[in-house]
Design an enzyme around this catalytic site. Structure first.
Site, mmCIF file in Angstrom:
data_model
loop_
_atom_site.group_PDB
_atom_site.id
_atom_site.type_symbol
_atom_site.label_atom_id
_atom_site.label_comp_id
_atom_site.label_asym_id
_atom_site.label_seq_id
_atom_site.Cartn_x
_atom_site.Cartn_y
_atom_site.Cartn_z
ATOM 1 N N ASP A 229 0.830 -1.201 0.000
ATOM 2 C CA ASP A 229 0.000 0.000 0.000
ATOM 3 C C ASP A 229 0.871 1.260 0.000
ATOM 4 O O ASP A 229 1.858 1.338 0.746
ATOM 5 C CB ASP A 229 -0.867 -0.023 1.271
ATOM 6 C CG ASP A 229 -1.948 1.038 1.277
ATOM 7 O OD1 ASP A 229 -2.788 1.017 0.366
ATOM 8 O OD2 ASP A 229 -1.961 1.876 2.202
ATOM 9 N N GLU A 301 14.948 -15.295 0.237
ATOM 10 C CA GLU A 301 15.471 -16.350 1.121
ATOM 11 C C GLU A 301 14.410 -17.389 1.467
ATOM 12 O O GLU A 301 14.710 -18.420 2.047
ATOM 13 C CB GLU A 301 15.977 -15.727 2.431
ATOM 14 C CG GLU A 301 17.340 -15.074 2.276
ATOM 15 C CD GLU A 301 17.626 -14.085 3.404
ATOM 16 O OE1 GLU A 301 16.961 -14.164 4.462
ATOM 17 O OE2 GLU A 301 18.507 -13.227 3.198
HETATM 18 C C1 NOJ Z 1 -4.366 2.977 -0.939
HETATM 19 C C2 NOJ Z 1 -5.496 2.031 -0.701
HETATM 20 O O1 NOJ Z 1 -5.734 1.300 -1.866
HETATM 21 C C3 NOJ Z 1 -6.645 2.879 -0.253
HETATM 22 O O2 NOJ Z 1 -7.849 2.164 -0.229
HETATM 23 C C4 NOJ Z 1 -6.321 3.463 1.089
HETATM 24 O O3 NOJ Z 1 -7.350 4.333 1.500
HETATM 25 C C5 NOJ Z 1 -5.013 4.247 1.040
HETATM 26 N N1 NOJ Z 1 -3.989 3.559 0.320
HETATM 27 C C6 NOJ Z 1 -4.495 4.505 2.427
HETATM 28 O O4 NOJ Z 1 -4.031 3.325 3.004
#
Ligand code: NOJ
Ligand code: MG
Length: 594
Positions: A229, A301
């Site tokens: 993310d 690894e």
């Molecule tokens: C990207 C994620 O896909 C989204 O849904 C989220 O709100 C933001 N990152 C923050 O984590």
């Protein structure tokens, strides 16, 4: 920008855009990965929220669909202020979704069915309910505990102004001021997203060690990879300088007039110095790459098969994005430029050309994607006015997508995507041709974006609605009862799985047949070269196997006139009916053997 991508010499000489992979390439180079948004896929206990036992029970559907792997959006312990992207405990499952035993069961069942499992890793921020953040609040300024997050003194005489001008991606300020233990207003902490999502300080070694341990934890439980993310956000520019430009994340406002303005003098100097345009100080800093190198060696690894990392990085240009998938970093990075491309043949060809060029330069596959839980579903997006930027959600009182046009184009767009070599991600429901929910009452909306912008940005709830499985069942078969955490539009019944399974020409059967052919012919490992039909409003390329024994012609007609196929071409797949004399009509794609 504006470069010529399909020169006559390219199309006539069949100069490859992309060279084929060997037949024994690692699994992820051509994998089709299906994104499950756990809240909204299948509910086993009738609380209206999808859960892990619900997913496990329906995994055979995905085996039959013909995908290679699933990616699960977060299922960790969370107060759910951002639907689980606010993690309070990375090593446990939120009771809403089940237990660790349930995730073990899910992983084991998926593996038995031949599906790999990718989980979501959220390393930019934790939840404010995370133990570390609670300790940081309690320990006070200057403590080791605060050092794991980005706490700063405020500006102004009494520290009453935020340390810099960064906004939150979700709207409002990017900083929140805390009340210290003695009751006085104190330091501020940075949150690029919601107030409840404090950003980690990745310059602190505790943070890196903790995430290495979290990766190991999930590898030991058998996962095959991680979708990372906000992979471009972990490291911030030193000194946290002010930033007045766009944040370029959840909508496509970077195509706005503002972004198109010529660079200021300062920006020009910076472009000269760094070789790229102005880069927001919260995104795409050089330091992120060191983190991914550490993770890559940690994953390498692990026992085979290879575990992977896929970057969610909203980074431009593509040469810059490709740096995330150098051979000692991540394996994949979502191609958001492709997702963001309007229904325009010239632009699509440009993006395809650039994507192959930049990814091939670092030896990575291109990772195609058209929809996910953050964007308007492509069956609706492509039915909107294509001269406007991609919106962040659609409300009932806004311009509505043309559903038929959107679906027609979406089917063609997917046929284009799945005909391209590389990996591809599908978002749950797109195999049903599911449109965005655009009539949701505002009272039902849960996305913090909607609330933090007081409804100025509608947000992402419209693409997160629970999936219709059975037309004549409570909650359209999503769960045993009527409850659904977001309302399902009336129109969704017609898209239910039971209405499409076994029905010739349905979107579900179209996906099944494309995925079966893609797998049988190893299209994901093929080469790509522009075909001479490719010009003006037509996108056409040949995907050929490494040994030349198979050639698949992919043609998408985005123009007003029907297109005739070359002599001897045999159409094997079509996204919609051809004309009576076998021509490809407007907004239709085909695969053909030549
Ligand atoms: C990207 C994620 O896909 C989204 O849904 C989220 O709100 C933001 N990152 C923050 O984590
Ligand atoms: Mg449930």
């Amino acid at each position: 920008m504006g470069q010529v991508t399909r020169t006559t010499s390219d199309t006539q000489s069949h100069k490859p855009l992309h060279i084929a992979d060997p037949a024994d390439a690692p699994w992820w180079r051509d994998a089709v990965i299906y994104q499950i948004y756990p809240r909204s896929w299948a509910d086993s206990d009738g609380d209206g929220i999808g859960d892990l036992p619900g997913i496990t029970a329906r995994l055979p559907y995905l085996r039959d669909l013909g995908v290679d792997a699933i990616w699960l959006s977060p299922f960790y312990v969370s107060p759910m202020h951002d639907a689980g992207y606010d993690v309070a405990d990375y090593r446990n499952i939120d009771p809403l979704f089940g237990s660790l035993g349930d995730s073990d069961e899910l992983i084991a069942t998926a593996h038995e069915l031949g599906l790999k499992v990718i989980v979501d890793l959220v390393p930019n921020h934790s939840s404010s309910d995370h133990e570390w953040f609670k300790e940081a609040l309690a320990a006070g300024p200057g403590s080791t505990e605060r050092g794991r997050y980005i706490f700063r003194e405020g500006k102004g005489e009494h520290g009453e102004e935020p340390p810099n001008n960064w906004p939150s991606v979700f709207g409002g300020d990017g900083w929140t001021r805390v009340v210290e233990a003695d009751g006085t207003p104190g330091e501020w902490y940075l949150h690029i997203f919601d107030t409840t999502q404090p950003d980690y300080d990745w310059t602190n070694p505790d943070v890196g060690d903790e995430f290495a341990s979290i990766l190991e934890f999930w590898c030991n439980r058998g996962v095959d990879g991680f979708r990372v993310d906000v992979a471009h956000g972990l490291v911030k520019e030193e000194g946290l300088p002010d930033w007045d430009g766009p944040l370029q994340m959840l909508d496509a406002t970077d195509t706005s007039a503002e972004a198109a303005l010529p660079p200021t003098e300062d920006e020009s100097a910076r472009i000269h110095e760094t070789g790229h345009g102005p880069r927001p100080p919260m995104w795409d800093q050089e330091g992120v790459h060191e983190i991914y190198r550490r993770w890559r060696s940690l994953l390498d690894e692990q026992p085979s098969p290879q575990r992977i990392l896929c970057a969610e990085a909203w980074v431009k240009p593509e040469s810059q994005l490709a740096r995330y998938v150098r051979s000692d970093e991540m394996h994949q990075a979502f191609n958001f430029d492709f997702l963001d491309t309007h229904w325009d043949a010239e632009r699509l060809c440009e993006v395809i050309t650039t994507s192959f060029r930049e990814n091939d330069a670092v030896g990575a596959p291109t990772t195609w994607v058209l929809s996910n839980h953050d964007v308007v579903r492509h069956a609706s997006r492509l039915g909107l006015d294509q001269s406007l930027p991609r919106p962040n959600g659609i409300a009932a009182d806004q311009a509505q997508p043309d559903a038929d046009l959107g679906l027609r184009r979406a089917r063609a767009a997917t046929m284009l995507m799945l005909g391209l070599p590389g990996s591809a991600y599908l978002y749950q429901g797109e195999e049903l041709g599911l449109p965005e929910s655009t009539d949701m009452p505002h009272e039902s909306r849960q996305d913090p974006t909607f609330h933090r912008t007081e409804g100025k940005h509608i947000g992402r709830d419209g693409c997160r609605v629970p999936i219709p499985w059975v037309r004549d069942a409570p909650s359209l078969g999503f769960g045993p009862g009527d409850a659904t955490w977001l309302p399902q539009p009336d129109s969704y019944g017609a898209y239910a799985v039971d209405q499409q399974a076994g029905v010739a020409g349905s979107t579900l059967e179209l996906y099944r047949s494309m995925l079966a052919a893609r797998r049988a012919d190893r299209l994901g490992l093929g080469s790509a070269s522009w075909h001479e039909l490719s010009s003006g409003d037509v996108v056409a390329f040949v995907n050929a196997s490494a040994d030349g024994s198979r050639e698949t012609l992919v043609v998408v007609n985005l123009g007003a006139e029907p297109v005739s196929l070359p002599e001897g071409a045999t159409v094997t797949h079509w996204s919609g009916d051809l004309t009576a004399d076998g021509l490809v009509p407007t907004d239709i794609a085909v695969w053909a053997t030549v």
